[in-house]
Design an enzyme around this catalytic site. Structure first.
Site, PDB file in Angstrom:
ATOM      1  N   ALA A 167      63.816   9.867  58.886  1.00  0.00           N
ATOM      2  CA  ALA A 167      64.155  10.991  58.103  1.00  0.00           C
ATOM      3  C   ALA A 167      63.003  11.892  57.645  1.00  0.00           C
ATOM      4  O   ALA A 167      63.116  12.751  56.708  1.00  0.00           O
ATOM      5  CB  ALA A 167      64.764  10.718  56.879  1.00  0.00           C
ATOM      6  N   SER A 168      61.639  11.297  57.852  1.00  0.00           N
ATOM      7  CA  SER A 168      60.570  11.911  57.090  1.00  0.00           C
ATOM      8  C   SER A 168      59.543  13.099  57.744  1.00  0.00           C
ATOM      9  O   SER A 168      58.965  13.749  57.136  1.00  0.00           O
ATOM     10  CB  SER A 168      59.772  10.981  56.735  1.00  0.00           C
ATOM     11  OG  SER A 168      59.351  10.261  57.964  1.00  0.00           O
ATOM     12  N   THR A 169      60.037  13.387  59.117  1.00  0.00           N
ATOM     13  CA  THR A 169      59.190  14.340  59.767  1.00  0.00           C
ATOM     14  C   THR A 169      60.217  15.139  60.786  1.00  0.00           C
ATOM     15  O   THR A 169      61.087  14.389  61.175  1.00  0.00           O
ATOM     16  CB  THR A 169      57.827  13.833  60.548  1.00  0.00           C
ATOM     17  OG1 THR A 169      58.440  12.732  61.667  1.00  0.00           O
ATOM     18  CG2 THR A 169      56.812  13.274  59.713  1.00  0.00           C
TER      19      THR A 169
ATOM     20  N   GLU B 188      56.412   5.273  56.216  1.00  0.00           N
ATOM     21  CA  GLU B 188      55.466   6.121  55.876  1.00  0.00           C
ATOM     22  C   GLU B 188      54.326   5.386  54.902  1.00  0.00           C
ATOM     23  O   GLU B 188      54.710   4.199  54.604  1.00  0.00           O
ATOM     24  CB  GLU B 188      55.705   7.430  55.282  1.00  0.00           C
ATOM     25  CG  GLU B 188      56.829   8.339  56.285  1.00  0.00           C
ATOM     26  CD  GLU B 188      56.090   8.847  57.438  1.00  0.00           C
ATOM     27  OE1 GLU B 188      54.779   8.588  57.452  1.00  0.00           O
ATOM     28  OE2 GLU B 188      56.656   9.181  58.243  1.00  0.00           O
TER      29      GLU B 188
ATOM     30  N   TYR C 160      65.696  14.588  73.721  1.00  0.00           N
ATOM     31  CA  TYR C 160      65.111  15.571  74.771  1.00  0.00           C
ATOM     32  C   TYR C 160      65.234  15.305  76.115  1.00  0.00           C
ATOM     33  O   TYR C 160      64.841  14.372  76.431  1.00  0.00           O
ATOM     34  CB  TYR C 160      63.656  15.926  74.052  1.00  0.00           C
ATOM     35  CG  TYR C 160      63.085  17.246  75.109  1.00  0.00           C
ATOM     36  CD1 TYR C 160      63.417  18.500  75.253  1.00  0.00           C
ATOM     37  CD2 TYR C 160      61.998  16.928  75.908  1.00  0.00           C
ATOM     38  CE1 TYR C 160      62.895  19.514  75.867  1.00  0.00           C
ATOM     39  CE2 TYR C 160      61.596  17.852  76.890  1.00  0.00           C
ATOM     40  CZ  TYR C 160      61.861  19.009  76.789  1.00  0.00           C
ATOM     41  OH  TYR C 160      61.269  20.194  77.613  1.00  0.00           O
TER      42      TYR C 160
ATOM     43  N   TYR D 150      59.687  13.160  81.883  1.00  0.00           N
ATOM     44  CA  TYR D 150      61.071  12.585  81.110  1.00  0.00           C
ATOM     45  C   TYR D 150      62.261  12.111  82.073  1.00  0.00           C
ATOM     46  O   TYR D 150      62.241  10.874  81.868  1.00  0.00           O
ATOM     47  CB  TYR D 150      61.417  14.108  80.610  1.00  0.00           C
ATOM     48  CG  TYR D 150      60.741  14.374  79.290  1.00  0.00           C
ATOM     49  CD1 TYR D 150      61.121  13.542  78.298  1.00  0.00           C
ATOM     50  CD2 TYR D 150      59.553  15.054  79.066  1.00  0.00           C
ATOM     51  CE1 TYR D 150      60.395  13.732  76.869  1.00  0.00           C
ATOM     52  CE2 TYR D 150      58.786  15.223  78.038  1.00  0.00           C
ATOM     53  CZ  TYR D 150      59.450  14.652  76.916  1.00  0.00           C
ATOM     54  OH  TYR D 150      58.586  14.710  75.638  1.00  0.00           O
TER      55      TYR D 150
END
Length: 398
Positions: free
Chosen positions: A49-51, A75, A225, A235
């Site tokens: 949830a931080s970046t 983190e 992605y 990918y």
């Protein structure tokens, strides 16, 4: 201390607390300006949830839907003499703004792959929220320690079955370079699936279901992605693609379990953006620089917050979701516009050391990269003294 960007390879080893806060505020302002998400989530767990996209998911839920949010991440705090990670400062800023708005916001710092973090998360949900109605899975990690066997897996970015020659930008020297990637071994493919596939997402949902902390009608989504043919060798057809195919398989079982409670599970496909993860991939800085150039000219360029807010509003909670034949939610359709992809493909072979800045938006790429770490944010005084020791008041440390 005065903090300046120090870039080594594809990582910026310094971070700016005030810049990170300003970046979070910009994203919050975007969501507020776009208005509320109709029938949006109210109690949200964001894993990773931080970046980047995970942070955007937390911001969109809180400021687009007045949701209580619980964020999980790994983190590092700063001290008086050393800056912490950008995700630490992003979270401190998010919690500050959420609390000012009267919203519940608590965070758990630890290894999301571990049983301990899952157990602690469940404790906090039971204590504070009762249940959650949305679980966003947005983990990007190079390694995973398996919670049952203790085995450590490392992900690998390699093609499968054949060596691949990739064009890219050497971001330090600012020159075009060719990289040959040798094919992955079967073990490397299996290990990449263990880190980046759907097993941990499934373990999270199973643990939450077993504990009774998923509300009736709860949804879950995992971000991914896919890209188009220009990135397919590395990918979709590469070791990472094997993990993405695993995600597509695992979601079917998760969907079935949640459907029994009136809920749903989807893989959400998002566009290519500058993240710490994507900047490590040899061809992505060049692809992104070209994509930015073409999409900005078309007026369709988007970053993390635009993508995720749109995903919530149009697809996760919209009446007519953008859905593909595999059942994935798609927010990447502007990137995959044939006109955009054809133009990127055309320019791909034309870029040389002499015309990088003319044919691509490499300067925009570099700005976005530095913004990840709190630099290049409008209105921030980078000559001012700043204290890197920033607290996250409601942090649960595991």
């Amino acid at each position: 201390m005065i903090i300046k960007p120090r870039v080594r390879g594809f990582i910026c080893v310094s971070t700016h607390p005030t810049g990170c806060e300003a970046n979070v505020r910009e994203q919050i302002d975007y969501v507020k300006a776009r208005g509320p998400i109709a029938n949006g989530p109210k109690k949200v767990l964001v894993i990773g949830a931080s970046t980047g996209y995970g942070l955007a998911a937390r911001i969109s839920a809180a400021f687009g839907s007045d949701a209580a949010t619980l964020g999980v991440f790994f983190e590092r705090a700063g001290s008086e003499t050393k800056a912490g990670t950008a995700g630490w400062y992003n979270t401190a800023a998010f919690e500050k703004f959420a609390t000012e708005k009267g919203l519940y916001a608590t965070s758990i710092n630890g290894d999301a792959f571990s049983d301990e973090v899952k157990a602690r998360t469940i404790e906090v949900i039971k204590r504070d929220l009762g249940q959650v109605d949305l679980v966003v899975y947005s983990l990007a990690a190079p390694k995973r320690t398996h919670p049952k066997s203790g085995e450590v897996f490392s992900s690998t970015l390699k093609p499968v079955g054949k060596a691949v020659n990739l064009r890219g930008i050497d971001t330090d020297k600012e020159v075009i370079k060719e990289t040959v990637l040798e094919p992955a071994t079967q073990k490397e493919i299996d290990d990449t699936v263990a880190v980046m596939g759907g097993e941990d997402w499934q373990m999270w949902i199973d643990a939450l279901l077993e504990a009774g902390v998923l509300a009736d009608g709860a949804k879950t989504t995992a971000f991914t992605y896919l890209g188009e043919k220009i990135t397919h060798d590395i990918y979709w057809n590469g070791s990472i693609g094997a993990a993405k195919k695993d995600l597509d398989q695992k979601v079917l079982g998760i969907r079935e379990k949640l459907a029994a409670k009136g809920g749903d599970a989807r893989v959400s496909v998002l566009k290519a953006v500058v993240t710490q993860a994507s900047s490590a991939i040899p061809m992505m800085p060049l692809y992104l620089s070209l994509l930015f150039k073409v999409m900005k000219e078309k007026g369709t360029h988007e970053g993390c917050i635009e993508q995720v807010y749109g995903l919530y509003k149009d697809s996760l909670y919209g009446a007519a979701p953008h859905i593909d034949e595999e059942g994935r939610l798609r927010a990447d359709y502007k990137e995959l516009d044939p006109e955009v992809q054809n133009r990127v493909q055309e320019l791909w072979t034309q870029v040389t050391n002499d015309n990088i800045y003319e044919l691509t938006d490499f300067s925009g790429y570099k700005t976005d990269f530095l913004r990840l770490f709190g630099f290049e944010i409008a209105g921030v005084d980078y000559e001012a003294d700043v204290n890197p020791d920033v607290q996250i008041p409601k942090l649960v440390q595991v």
